[in-house]
Motif scaffolding. Structure first.
Motif, PDB file in Angstrom:
ATOM      1  N   LYS A  66       5.673   4.335   2.052  1.00  0.00           N
ATOM      2  CA  LYS A  66       6.273   5.428   2.809  1.00  0.00           C
ATOM      3  C   LYS A  66       7.081   4.909   4.001  1.00  0.00           C
ATOM      4  O   LYS A  66       8.176   5.396   4.283  1.00  0.00           O
ATOM      5  CB  LYS A  66       5.182   6.384   3.298  1.00  0.00           C
ATOM      6  CG  LYS A  66       4.496   7.154   2.168  1.00  0.00           C
ATOM      7  CD  LYS A  66       3.359   8.019   2.706  1.00  0.00           C
ATOM      8  CE  LYS A  66       2.649   8.754   1.571  1.00  0.00           C
ATOM      9  NZ  LYS A  66       1.481   9.539   2.072  1.00  0.00           N
ATOM     10  N   GLN A  67       6.534   3.900   4.685  1.00  0.00           N
ATOM     11  CA  GLN A  67       7.223   3.346   5.855  1.00  0.00           C
ATOM     12  C   GLN A  67       8.539   2.670   5.464  1.00  0.00           C
ATOM     13  O   GLN A  67       9.503   2.671   6.230  1.00  0.00           O
ATOM     14  CB  GLN A  67       6.312   2.330   6.550  1.00  0.00           C
ATOM     15  CG  GLN A  67       5.114   2.958   7.241  1.00  0.00           C
ATOM     16  CD  GLN A  67       4.128   1.922   7.769  1.00  0.00           C
ATOM     17  OE1 GLN A  67       4.415   0.714   7.760  1.00  0.00           O
ATOM     18  NE2 GLN A  67       2.971   2.383   8.220  1.00  0.00           N
ATOM     19  N   SER A 123       0.844  -1.193   0.000  1.00  0.00           N
ATOM     20  CA  SER A 123       0.000   0.000   0.000  1.00  0.00           C
ATOM     21  C   SER A 123       0.876   1.239   0.000  1.00  0.00           C
ATOM     22  O   SER A 123       2.093   1.161   0.242  1.00  0.00           O
ATOM     23  CB  SER A 123      -0.908  -0.003   1.233  1.00  0.00           C
ATOM     24  OG  SER A 123      -0.120   0.121   2.415  1.00  0.00           O
ATOM     25  N   ASP A 168       0.900   3.546   2.231  1.00  0.00           N
ATOM     26  CA  ASP A 168       1.425   3.730   3.589  1.00  0.00           C
ATOM     27  C   ASP A 168       2.663   2.871   3.799  1.00  0.00           C
ATOM     28  O   ASP A 168       3.664   3.312   4.382  1.00  0.00           O
ATOM     29  CB  ASP A 168       0.361   3.360   4.624  1.00  0.00           C
ATOM     30  CG  ASP A 168      -0.757   4.393   4.680  1.00  0.00           C
ATOM     31  OD1 ASP A 168      -0.514   5.541   4.252  1.00  0.00           O
ATOM     32  OD2 ASP A 168      -1.867   4.046   5.130  1.00  0.00           O
ATOM     33  N   GLU A 169       2.614   1.623   3.317  1.00  0.00           N
ATOM     34  CA  GLU A 169       3.766   0.730   3.453  1.00  0.00           C
ATOM     35  C   GLU A 169       4.947   1.241   2.641  1.00  0.00           C
ATOM     36  O   GLU A 169       6.107   1.142   3.076  1.00  0.00           O
ATOM     37  CB  GLU A 169       3.393  -0.689   2.997  1.00  0.00           C
ATOM     38  CG  GLU A 169       2.435  -1.399   3.937  1.00  0.00           C
ATOM     39  CD  GLU A 169       1.929  -2.711   3.369  1.00  0.00           C
ATOM     40  OE1 GLU A 169       1.512  -3.569   4.159  1.00  0.00           O
ATOM     41  OE2 GLU A 169       1.940  -2.885   2.133  1.00  0.00           O
TER      42      GLU A 169
END
Length: 606
Positions: A494-495, A489, A491-492
């Motif tokens: 970015k992490q 995703s 978010d992943e």
């Protein structure tokens, strides 16, 4: 010569598969000898013909070739590599590929600094010379047999022009009656000839029924009717066309006695099937008389001219006993295929018309490989990039190994993403040393505009995003140069601190484990991988040509495993597959060597 060698290797592969299939068919026929009708025994040979015509097929766990360990990735090839290239075997030791390269280069460099490869060259040359000689011998055999068959057929057809048209009203009425019974509507010329001693049918575009002169005085009217029914059965069943295809296949596989014997048996089964069709249109009481007619014709039988397109009621004395046995046991309606016999054919088709299922093999236990590689010239200007040539048994490819993964970035058209540019244009625009095409896209019908799909990330910034799902297949590099593949995703992403990325897949290797590779067929391919030492593997496989037909995703996966990839993914392939290095395209794009416009690339900046 390369295209001819590619054809020859494909013929050898098809012939090997055909031999196994022919033996299997003969065993099955022996086991089911009296349980199934003459038509079924003939139809099963179509599996062999189809296999010889199309040797490449989907993989299946029920394929007969699983027993013989024959896989479509194991086509015979010549290990030809140019004299200035070196073979690098796969290794499951900790020593990485670059160390192997250096060791080989040190051991094979003479005092002048030139590459010493005499023994290697001789070994490869001998093997390659043998393959080339075998190829030329095969071609010579094909040409001789083809010319001989063509000349004999043309001469026979020419001689028929001088034969008399039958004017015997009784015979012509018999022909018309038999045509009506069988439902044959094509016009048939009836000729009286001295060229043959037994009746025959010749040609399929303009068929001719050939009757020996005086045949009406040698046999009775009812016996002549049986003969005509048999010959017209060949037309109804399209046997002449099938015989034409079989003739071509026999010429192509002239070197294989198993294939020749199989077609010999098939011709006998063809006559038995025609007998069965003819018998289904006469009274049961006349079955014995039909058999006696064939026996009577044996007395005047002489081997017909070796021509294509001719079918005789008696064309082989050695198989007459089998035909007479079938005739004596014939039952009405037995010509039709039953549900059970059709089901058996379908099951055998699934077993015989599929290829062996190949297994994913990890580098740790892979002792022999289906690909060879050669080190091309080392570019002294870019010592952190090494170029290799990859040669498979049905494909050619190129590989670049980038020592520093942090140098890899995503490239794209700076002007307009929706117009796109070729891989080389994007590389030159950014002064890149090397580049491969990367992400996927949709193209307008006129081909003038393209629309990227998924996400594009460059320098940690999202350049493009049309994600319609919570996650997407990602091929990206973190700020520390770690290759990330698989579904993630935003978010992943970015992490994980992904700095460069495009959307595509599937992931082929994740954390050292081979993933299930989808069966997307054979095509040009582009892929990226990362070894345990961090170096990046860029790979393209040429396709859609005689020299290199392309690769499956499993082929690509195994190549990457061979070279030590612990993470890897597929990139956009087909006509997009392009590799640019040191100012030029080094692979062969499938669209007539012309590059396709793409939205993104992976590239190494100068």
């Amino acid at each position: 010569m390369n295209w001819l060698l590619a054809i020859f290797k494909a013929i050898l592969y098809a012939s090997a598969l055909g031999s196994i299939l022919a033996c299997t068919i003969m065993i099955v026929k022996l086991l089911l000898k009296e349980k199934l009708g003459a038509r079924w025994h003939y139809c099963i040979w179509f599996l062999l013909m189809l296999r010889l015509l199309v040797p490449y097929a989907p993989q299946s766990p029920i394929s007969i070739f699983n027993l013989a360990h024959i896989n479509e990735n194991k086509i015979l090839q010549s290990d030809y590599i140019a004299a200035d290239e070196t073979n690098f075997p796969a290794s499951n030791q900790s020593q990485n590929l670059s160390e192997q390269v250096n060791k080989i280069l040190v051991n094979q460099t003479n005092q002048n600094g030139s590459f010493k490869s005499e023994s290697l060259s001789k070994s490869i040359l001998n093997k390659d010379t043998f393959i080339k000689l075998a190829c030329l011998l095969w071609l010579a055999g094909v040409l001789i047999l083809a010319v001989r068959t063509l000349v004999n057929t043309l001469v026979f057809a020419y001689r028929l022009k001088n034969q008399c048209i039958c004017k015997n009203e009784e015979i012509l009425e018999l022909v018309s009656g038999c045509k009506a019974k069988l439902g044959v509507k094509v016009n048939i010329a009836v000729l009286e000839t001295k060229l043959l001693k037994v009746p025959a049918i010749f040609g399929f575009l303009h068929p001719k029924l050939l009757l020996p002169k005086g045949i009406d005085k040698q046999i009775k009217a009812n016996e002549l009717e049986y003969i005509i029914l048999h010959e017209l059965a060949h037309l109804k069943r399209k046997d002449i066309i099938v015989g034409f295809i079989a003739c071509i296949l026999q010429i192509i596989h002239w070197f294989n006695p198993v294939i020749w014997y199989a077609f010999y048996i098939m011709r006998g089964d063809k006559e038995s099937a025609c007998d069965a069709l003819a018998l289904s249109y006469i009274d049961s009481a006349d079955t014995v008389s039909y058999g006696n007619t064939i026996i009577k014709l044996l007395e005047i039988y002489s081997k017909p001219t070796n021509v294509y397109g001719i079918a005789c009621i008696v064309n082989n004395k050695s198989q007459i006993k089998r035909r007479i046995t079938m005739i004596s046991r014939f039952k009405k309606n037995s010509y039709r295929l039953t549900v059970a016999s059709a089901a058996i054919l379908l099951v055998l088709g699934g077993v015989m018309l599929t290829n062996a299922k190949s297994n994913n093999v990890m580098a740790a236990n892979k002792s022999s490989q289906d690909t060879k590689s050669g080190k091309a010239s080392v570019n002294l200007k870019h010592t952190d990039i090494t170029q290799y040539v990859v040669k498979g048994k049905k494909f050619n490819g190129n590989m670049l190994i980038i020592n520093d993964p942090t140098k890899l970035v995503v490239g794209f058209s700076k002007d307009n993403l929706n117009i796109g540019k070729t891989t080389s244009e994007i590389a030159k625009e950014n002064n890149a040393v090397c580049a491969i095409n990367a992400g996927g896209f949709n193209q307008s019908q006129d081909g003038k505009t393209i629309s990227p799909t998924g996400v594009i990330i460059h320098n940690g910034k999202i350049i493009f995003n049309d994600l319609k799902e919570s996650s997407t297949e990602i091929v990206g590099l973190t700020d520390k140069g770690l290759l990330v593949v698989g579904k993630h995703s935003l978010d992943e992403i970015k992490q994980l601190n992904i700095k460069e990325a495009v959307s595509f897949g599937p992931a082929l290797i994740v954390n050292g484990k081979a993933q299930e590779a989808p069966n997307w067929g054979i095509a040009p391919r582009t892929a990226i991988g990362q070894k345990a030492d961090g170096s990046i593997i860029l790979l393209t496989i040429d396709g859609r040509s005689i020299e290199s037909i392309g690769a499956t995703l499993e082929d690509v996966q195994n190549i990457l495993i061979q070279y030590g990839a612990v993470n890897a993914a597929n990139l956009d392939g087909g006509g997009s597959s392009t590799m640019y290095y040191d100012g030029k395209i080094i692979n062969h794009p499938s669209e007539s060597d012309k590059e396709r416009k793409v939205p993104t690339t992976f590239m190494v900046l100068n």
